[in-house]
Design an enzyme around this catalytic site. Structure first.
Site, PDB file in Angstrom:
ATOM      1  N   LYS A  37      15.688  14.578 -15.698  1.00 37.10           N
ATOM      2  CA  LYS A  37      13.836  14.182 -15.988  1.00 37.10           C
ATOM      3  C   LYS A  37      13.262  15.496 -16.705  1.00 37.10           C
ATOM      4  CE  LYS A  37      12.616  12.181 -11.524  1.00 37.10           C
ATOM      5  NZ  LYS A  37      12.050  12.455 -10.029  1.00 37.10           N
ATOM      6  N   THR A  93       9.488  11.705   0.063  1.00 34.90           N
ATOM      7  CA  THR A  93       9.677  11.601   1.551  1.00 34.90           C
ATOM      8  C   THR A  93      10.064  10.209   1.650  1.00 34.90           C
ATOM      9  OG1 THR A  93       7.345  11.784   2.064  1.00 34.90           O
ATOM     10  CG2 THR A  93       8.667  13.799   2.357  1.00 34.90           C
ATOM     11  N   GLU A 159      -2.218  14.375  -1.021  1.00 38.08           N
ATOM     12  CA  GLU A 159      -2.614  13.519  -2.472  1.00 38.08           C
ATOM     13  C   GLU A 159      -2.737  12.294  -2.164  1.00 38.08           C
ATOM     14  OE1 GLU A 159      -2.825  14.834  -5.482  1.00 38.08           O
ATOM     15  OE2 GLU A 159      -3.605  12.975  -5.791  1.00 38.08           O
ATOM     16  N   GLU A 163      -0.702   4.726  -7.835  1.00 42.35           N
ATOM     17  CA  GLU A 163       0.191   4.488  -9.100  1.00 42.35           C
ATOM     18  C   GLU A 163      -0.582   3.525  -9.938  1.00 42.35           C
ATOM     19  OE1 GLU A 163       4.090   3.246  -8.297  1.00 42.35           O
ATOM     20  OE2 GLU A 163       4.184   4.926  -6.878  1.00 42.35           O
ATOM     21  N   ASN A 219      -3.431   5.730   4.712  1.00 40.66           N
ATOM     22  CA  ASN A 219      -2.631   4.833   4.209  1.00 40.66           C
ATOM     23  C   ASN A 219      -2.143   3.512   5.189  1.00 40.66           C
ATOM     24  OD1 ASN A 219      -2.128   5.582   1.751  1.00 40.66           O
ATOM     25  ND2 ASN A 219      -0.185   6.212   1.904  1.00 40.66           N
ATOM     26  N   LEU A 261      -8.964  -6.252   0.100  1.00 41.48           N
ATOM     27  CA  LEU A 261      -9.111  -7.759   0.763  1.00 41.48           C
ATOM     28  C   LEU A 261      -8.708  -8.772   0.083  1.00 41.48           C
ATOM     29  CD1 LEU A 261     -12.433  -7.282   2.636  1.00 41.48           C
ATOM     30  CD2 LEU A 261     -10.334  -7.048   3.398  1.00 41.48           C
ATOM     31  N   CYS A 271       5.056   4.003  -0.717  1.00 38.02           N
ATOM     32  CA  CYS A 271       4.139   4.635   0.097  1.00 38.02           C
ATOM     33  C   CYS A 271       3.787   3.785   1.418  1.00 38.02           C
ATOM     34  CB  CYS A 271       2.777   5.039  -0.646  1.00 38.02           C
ATOM     35  SG  CYS A 271       3.289   5.865  -2.088  1.00 38.02           S
ATOM     36  N   LYS A 274       6.429   2.617   4.067  1.00 35.91           N
ATOM     37  CA  LYS A 274       7.312   3.773   4.716  1.00 35.91           C
ATOM     38  C   LYS A 274       6.388   4.439   5.510  1.00 35.91           C
ATOM     39  CE  LYS A 274       7.069   7.209   1.859  1.00 35.91           C
ATOM     40  NZ  LYS A 274       6.286   8.738   2.089  1.00 35.91           N
ATOM     41  N   ARG A 342       9.840  -0.278  -6.123  1.00 31.80           N
ATOM     42  CA  ARG A 342      10.534   0.106  -4.565  1.00 31.80           C
ATOM     43  C   ARG A 342       9.589  -0.928  -3.609  1.00 31.80           C
ATOM     44  NH1 ARG A 342       9.128   6.174  -4.151  1.00 31.80           N
ATOM     45  NH2 ARG A 342       7.473   5.442  -5.773  1.00 31.80           N
TER      46      ARG A 342
HETATM   47  C1  UGA Z   1      -1.232   3.989  -1.922  1.00 31.46           C
HETATM   48  C2  UGA Z   1      -2.473   4.678  -1.528  1.00 31.46           C
HETATM   49  O1  UGA Z   1      -3.449   3.453  -2.036  1.00 31.46           O
HETATM   50  C3  UGA Z   1      -2.854   5.849  -1.978  1.00 31.46           C
HETATM   51  O2  UGA Z   1      -4.138   6.104  -1.896  1.00 31.46           O
HETATM   52  C4  UGA Z   1      -1.684   6.812  -1.890  1.00 31.46           C
HETATM   53  O3  UGA Z   1      -1.865   8.058  -2.260  1.00 31.46           O
HETATM   54  C5  UGA Z   1      -0.404   6.438  -2.191  1.00 31.46           C
HETATM   55  O4  UGA Z   1      -0.106   4.923  -1.728  1.00 31.46           O
HETATM   56  C6  UGA Z   1       0.558   7.417  -1.767  1.00 31.46           C
HETATM   57  O5  UGA Z   1       0.824   7.384  -0.505  1.00 31.46           O
HETATM   58  O6  UGA Z   1       1.166   7.977  -2.533  1.00 31.46           O
HETATM   59  P1  UGA Z   1       0.125   2.893  -3.995  1.00 31.46           P
HETATM   60  O7  UGA Z   1       1.405   2.925  -3.225  1.00 31.46           O
HETATM   61  O8  UGA Z   1      -0.027   3.364  -5.407  1.00 31.46           O
HETATM   62  O9  UGA Z   1      -1.083   3.806  -3.140  1.00 31.46           O
HETATM   63  O10 UGA Z   1      -0.388   1.631  -4.263  1.00 31.46           O
HETATM   64  P2  UGA Z   1      -1.817   0.653  -3.664  1.00 31.46           P
HETATM   65  O11 UGA Z   1      -2.902   0.537  -4.611  1.00 31.46           O
HETATM   66  O12 UGA Z   1      -2.289   1.191  -2.441  1.00 31.46           O
HETATM   67  O13 UGA Z   1      -1.283  -0.965  -3.323  1.00 31.46           O
HETATM   68  C7  UGA Z   1      -0.233  -0.979  -2.124  1.00 31.46           C
HETATM   69  C8  UGA Z   1       0.169  -2.321  -2.196  1.00 31.46           C
HETATM   70  O14 UGA Z   1      -0.807  -3.251  -1.563  1.00 31.46           O
HETATM   71  C9  UGA Z   1       0.635  -3.147  -3.538  1.00 31.46           C
HETATM   72  O15 UGA Z   1       1.777  -3.725  -3.193  1.00 31.46           O
HETATM   73  C10 UGA Z   1      -0.403  -4.122  -3.687  1.00 31.46           C
HETATM   74  O16 UGA Z   1      -0.320  -5.069  -4.492  1.00 31.46           O
HETATM   75  C11 UGA Z   1      -0.907  -4.229  -2.181  1.00 31.46           C
HETATM   76  N1  UGA Z   1      -2.248  -4.776  -2.072  1.00 31.46           N
HETATM   77  C12 UGA Z   1      -3.519  -4.113  -2.433  1.00 31.46           C
HETATM   78  C13 UGA Z   1      -2.587  -5.999  -1.722  1.00 31.46           C
HETATM   79  O17 UGA Z   1      -1.708  -7.000  -1.226  1.00 31.46           O
HETATM   80  N2  UGA Z   1      -4.024  -6.462  -1.246  1.00 31.46           N
HETATM   81  C14 UGA Z   1      -5.025  -5.800  -1.819  1.00 31.46           C
HETATM   82  O18 UGA Z   1      -6.104  -6.168  -1.624  1.00 31.46           O
HETATM   83  C15 UGA Z   1      -4.738  -4.636  -2.314  1.00 31.46           C
END
Ligand code: UGA
Length: 447
Positions: A37, A93, A159, A163, A219, A261, A271, A274, A342
């Site tokens: 990395k 984590t 944070e 992603e 979350n 939604l 994230c 877990k 993941r």
């Molecule tokens: C999430 C949080 O949104 C961030 O604010 C947080 O910082 C991050 O985790 C973290 O803990 O590091 P992320 O995992 O990048 O971010 O992804 P999200 O955009 O939250 O999406 C999560 C999952 O929900 C995806 O699989 C997405 O497809 C799904 N999703 C999202 C739905 O099924 N429906 C929705 O309406 C929105």
């Protein structure tokens, strides 16, 4: 003199944070324990797909032509201890194997390695998502291990980056949450975040436990929103309603809001799944498990969606077995604009159908290499059109723009049967139906 900043752990969070700190004008030193990395980052290459991150890195990594030179990388803890005024801990984590709790071993190792090199005043800032109570424990450990003693102080600064939007979320956070125990710590963090705060990001000052809890509760709320709409999709399915219309209509209420939604195969990634589990585990330890039992239901609604997608596919293929059926899967990443697989709902569905005898071919714009590593027994194609060739059914499981822009007429020529199941409720049913496809999605009427 400008503060010197170090960033420990250079995954999604750390690599982005390091580049963003350099963009804000600080001298930055990033550390990781994985040599590959560090070598990549030194060349200005990003170990994952994250829009805009490589450009930002190349703008600042020392040794790259035309860069500011403010960003360097190392594997040497002594150098990090010597260099930094503020040290951000950004290691991951993950979920512990075989249990719900969070695996703190990387965070603990980072503190054990860094602290002995803190000879003068230093602020260590935790960014990793941790069980509430960790900061308290780590602050004590820091004082114990650091030659600087009480001058080695801790702050907690969760944070919230997503992603796919990591760079923007880091440079323009919608809030900055800092848990501190002293005015000195507050002052240093106000200095670090002066630019975004001036630009309007709210700066929320808290104690340690609240800072830790803000992250896990945010979350949990997001996961709850998604599972709520997926539960509504199940009811719509049973009652012949339309969950997409329903989401649109309730979303007009500002108290509810339109975001998060989108019904479908649910949430995955490194994230949300877990974090809600670790939160339940921690609440149990604190004797507050009752408060979070609803999260168990959120988790199970979410996991059920994957199985329901498999059943929808089985039913669409006439019921019975997947044996001998050709199934095209569009999408492998847990969400679009990411190569992260993941706990990806898309790959989970693909894997289940494969295990039941279906001939599954997967295509994803960026997640192929990671998907191949995780599920080497699935078949992979180099494009959407190749993936669907000869397919009896097409499953749309990650809502990449590339898939929304596919021409159903062209795809229709390649498949055996014009049957598409939209696991993300992101395609336009009318467009597909006009081109002679049978379009099905969770929580929506058939035609
Ligand atoms: C999430 C949080 O949104 C961030 O604010 C947080 O910082 C991050 O985790 C973290 O803990 O590091 P992320 O995992 O990048 O971010 O992804 P999200 O955009 O939250 O999406 C999560 C999952 O929900 C995806 O699989 C997405 O497809 C799904 N999703 C999202 C739905 O099924 N429906 C929705 O309406 C929105």
């Amino acid at each position: 003199m400008a503060l010197k900043i170090t960033v420990i752990g250079t995954g999604y969070l750390g690599a982005t944070h390091a580049a963003a700190m350099a963009e804000l004008g600080f001298e930055v030193l990033g550390l990781d324990v994985v040599p590959e990395k560090i070598e990549m980052l030194k060349r200005g290459e990003v170990p994952m797909y994250e829009p805009g991150l490589e450009e930002l890195l190349r703008k600042h990594v020392a040794g790259i032509e035309g860069s500011s030179g403010r960003l360097r990388f190392t594997m040497d803890w002594a150098e990090v201890g010597e260099f930094g005024d503020v040290h951000f801990v950004c290691v991951n984590t993950p979920q512990k194997h075989g249990e719900y709790a969070c695996d703190m071993s990387y965070v603990d190792a980072a503190f054990e390695s860094l602290a002995p090199h803190l000879h003068g005043p230093a602020l260590v800032v935790g960014k990793s998502t941790v069980p509430v109570g960790s900061a308290d424990r780590l602050a004590a450990r820091l004082v114990e291990l650091a030659p600087a003693g009480e001058d080695a102080e801790l702050a907690w600064n969760p944070e919230f980056l997503r992603e796919g939007f990591a760079v923007n979320d880091t440079l323009h956070p919608d809030r900055i949450v800092v848990g501190v125990r002293s005015e000195r710590a507050e002052k240093l963090l106000r200095e670090v975040y002066a630019t975004p705060v001036t630009a309007g990001s709210p700066f929320v000052l808290t104690d340690f436990p609240t800072a830790e809890l803000v992250k896990t509760s945010a979350n949990s709320f997001l996961a709850t929103k998604i599972s709520f709409i997926n539960a509504m999709a199940e009811v719509c399915e049973a009652a012949d309603g339309d969950v997409v219309k329903l989401a649109e209509a309730i979303g007009h209420d500002e108290r509810i809001g339109k975001k998060f939604l989108r019904a479908g195969i649910g949430f995955g990634g490194g994230c949300l799944p877990k974090d809600i589990r670790a939160f339940m585990a921690r609440a149990g330890e604190l004797g507050a498990d009752q408060a979070l039992t609803f999260l168990r239901e959120i988790d199970s609604i979410n996991m059920r969606q994957r199985g329901q997608m498999v059943e929808l596919a089985r039913e669409a293929l006439g019921g019975g077995s997947f044996l001998g059926k050709r199934v095209a899967v569009l999408g492998a990443a847990f969400k679009p604009d990411s190569d992260d697989v993941r706990d990806s709902p898309a790959l989970n569905v693909a894997g289940q159908i494969h295990l039941q005898g279906g001939q599954v071919t997967v295509y994803d714009p960026k997640g192929m290499a990671n998907a191949r590593r995780l599920f080497p027994t699935l078949a992979y194609a180099d494009s959407a059109i190749e993936a669907v060739r000869g397919a009896d059914v097409v499953l749309h499981l990650t809502e990449w723009r590339e898939f929304r822009e596919l021409d159903p007429a062209v795809l229709g020529e390649a498949v055996t049967t014009r049957l598409i199941l939209d696991g993300r409720n992101a395609l336009d049913p009318e467009v597909w139906r006009r081109a002679g496809w049978t379009y099905r999605a969770m929580g929506r009427p058939t035609a």
